[in-house]
Design an enzyme around this catalytic site. Sequence first.
Site, PDB file in Angstrom:
ATOM      1  N   GLU A 750       0.865  -1.139  -0.120  1.00 38.12           N
ATOM      2  CA  GLU A 750      -0.246   0.170   0.022  1.00 38.12           C
ATOM      3  C   GLU A 750       0.854   1.293   0.167  1.00 38.12           C
ATOM      4  O   GLU A 750       1.766   1.572   0.923  1.00 38.12           O
ATOM      5  CB  GLU A 750      -0.819  -0.097   1.353  1.00 38.12           C
ATOM      6  N   CYS A 784      -2.339   7.923   4.772  1.00 38.45           N
ATOM      7  CA  CYS A 784      -2.389   7.632   3.389  1.00 38.45           C
ATOM      8  C   CYS A 784      -3.942   8.007   2.712  1.00 38.45           C
ATOM      9  O   CYS A 784      -3.851   8.003   1.469  1.00 38.45           O
ATOM     10  CB  CYS A 784      -1.899   6.264   2.840  1.00 38.45           C
TER      11      CYS A 784
END
Length: 990
Positions: A750, A784
Amino acid sequence: MFDPPYESATQAIARQLLAATRENRSFLAQMRDQMRWDDKLLGWAMSNPGLRVQLFRFIDCLPALRSKAEIARHLQEYLGEESVELPPTLKTLLNFAHPDSMPGQIAATTVSTAVETLAHKYISGERISQVIKTIERLRKERMAFTVDLLGEAVITETEAQMYLDRYLELITWLTEAAKSWSQVEAIDRADGEVLPQVQISVKLTAFYSQFDPLDVQGSRERVTEKIRVLLRRAQALGAAVHFDMEQYMFKDLTLAILKDLLLEEEFRTRSDIGVTLQAYLRDSQPDLQGLITWAKQRGTPVTVRLVKGAYWDQETIKSAQKDWPQPVYAQKSSTDANFEAMTRLLLENHEYLYAAIGSHNVRTQAHAIAIAESLQVPRRRIELQVLYGMADKLAKALVDRGYRVRVYCPYGELIPGMAYLIRRLLENTANSSFLRQNLEERPVEELLAAPVMADGEAQKQSLVPIELPFHNVPDMDYANAQQRDRALKAIQSIRQQLGKTYWPLVNGAPMPTLETIDSVNPSNPAEVIGKVGLLSVEQAEQAVQAAKAAFPGWKNTPATQRAAILRQAATLMLQRRDELAAWIVLETGKPLNEANGEVSEAIDFCRYYADEMERLDQGVAYDFPGETNHYRYQPRGICVVISPWNFPLAIPTGMAVAALVAGNCTLLKPAETSSVITAKLTEILVEAGMPQGVFQHVPGRGSVVGAYLVKHRDVHMITFTGSQEVGCRIYADAALLQPGQKHLKRVVAEMGGKNAIIIDESADLDQAVQGVVHSAFGYSGQKCSACSRVVVLASVYEVFLNRLIEAARSLNVGPADAPGTGMGPVIDAEAQERIRAYIEQGRTEAEVALEMPASAIGYFVGPVIFANVLPTAKLAQEEIFGPVLAVMKAQTFDQALTIANGTPYALTGGLYSRTPSHIEKAQAEFEVGNLYINRGITGAIVARQPFGGFKLSGVGSKAGGPDYLLQFLEPRVVTENIQRQGFAPIAGAD
């Protein structure tokens, strides 16, 4: 819970009042065929639940629509035949081909006029001159009033000051107008005492945009000074002030602030002040008892306005979403029963508290009258209240009976008043509403029956609306004083444990290292959280060999046993959750409210993946005559988990326990800046029963130890969360076949995002501004999933931008451990310098709309907003990972989508819109892994919103989702021919 001594009197009085409210009903029936459109809308809403939902959603959206064509288009989108079955009259009205056609214009005018008419039924005026005219009419009908400003959704400190200023101005206008009013004995005097002719109602939370139950002292200080100003002006001009109650989370702090303030010498003898209690709350009786005790100490009565409560749906939904006990009664009858019990308690203590009974229920008011007359309560000490535009006939009947009746008069523009209007419409059209039941001419015995407390209602209960396969652990509720105090004390307790040394865990034992680093508090780098030992490459090799040796035993450990260890780890985390949150606050600078949610997520990962592994372990059988086919899973081998610092507990926990429960031996290499927290996670996993060598904590330099482990031939899988640059390097290195390597490595990565939120012309801007501020500046933009771009349609661009700037300016930027902090530091000096460099670059690309100063102590960067950013600018393309927000303008919704999709990332995105076609288009075309509509874009919850993206945001299945564990497993199929000499067992035979 009804009281037999008052029941016969209650019934007698209620029948008299009910008869008065039903006068001229036959005349109304004759006029039914000539109803105006506003009456038709209400009638349809009452008769058709599906239409009711869509109609009220349209009404909520209506004030944001800026043209007749927009109104017509939204009418068809909300009320089209595909959405709901329409009455013939409405179907005919909406039967136009184009929104900008003449029939479309007629439909838009008809419905918008009807909604405005509805609003004016419940709102006493949009201008002060209209309000004064309404008040003067009420006074002629011998009714008192209280005026409330609509639209107190205060999200900036500018708005909080405006709220105070508007009330000071309102008091001046009303008291000036009162000079010309003739005295009305029924409402201006009682028991020989002259009463204030003017009363206003205010909400405490509107005095401070950052009002927060966690920040008791800060909220108290900021609010109290404004209240003092208001009360002084009110006293000087002869006006009374009443404090309303809002959401449950604010109740305890509101009561505490008012109790303290009204004990101050300056205000202690004031009897022209009131406070509201909501009977639908399960703890409202103890609150009333507490006020009685307090009032005895104070010595001068205040008024308690007793209402049933206006936020029932909101409170039940919030408690269900958070898995918190439901604060409100589930049954309307229970609320009514509690209201009557509280009415008696209040009136029996009339010498300490004055009573204001707010209800449109004939029985409720009759019950209060019966008690008051039985106890001979002086008229100064009781009044009966109704809302403007509701129960007018009941109000007149109460006046005729000789009681002081006060009408609650909302005042303000239609747009900020829309939420109030929706609440009134919901109340009028609900099946349980007394007004609706009376309109339907239900039998008198049914309408006036004594309410009964439903079974099991006395205690707070959790309410889950549907049967869920997985129940998330509740966050701590910092509106609860006990939970709040425990969390704040944990931070102080942890401070006594700082500075210790944490060695890596290799093969079940601490491994001293030659190199250590100091992990420091980003809010105050002089404060060393702990010293962390960093492995050498040689020591990392020992860890790999330990994992290799432990793998066969762990692989063959039954999945149920592996899952049991995860559940035990979850239990230990739950027991230590305040401590874990405190470590997160101090080591990574994450404010407590957000650290709270992260601990919950870590617990959820343990429990959810335990459940998922047991499900997957069952495999799948495909049996055919003469053969069996079993589809099963086995672990991959050794997994290296490389975790980030921004979710220092949740992400390493999720990645590590997923690998472990799948049967893989796991090496956790954390970010250097958050290694103390992963050391705490290690303690928990070991205590939970993780065998030696199966899980190892291997902090080390990413460029050295991390790179070595990624390339190691015995490593089967790498799970990474972090930057795109590092993630792509890992992906490339893992793809290289090393000498002696007999497998291809699996990489789950990720790698962040450049996340956008679109704001269209129909958006609720109160909701949108708050959502963007939280998404962009929560944890200093270091998620994020954080919002770093906002794409706003041109028609609302300036209005949205101005409010956004003021909302960000209102944030409290400070140390993460301060309860009032809304935004803390960034993680370290390197991040601080990188973000500052982007800000300097941004000055050459766009306009600086806001740049907030920040403390020189600690790694702080204040919120920064750039306006009129081009889609191709670095600000709009590169991940900054800090509190820097780019605001862009789009002319159409299609252009907004193009801009939002115009980066290499596809992680999270958001849309604020009340246009069904825009919502549908975004669902189909917004290129993100997680799309959030009409809410913030951070805070994904395990099993509810599995998290992860695509494009350059990462590779792999979504964390916290049903297919995440599959990445850690190798599927196998075993086929057996079960024939023997032409015969085979018969399926299902004994």
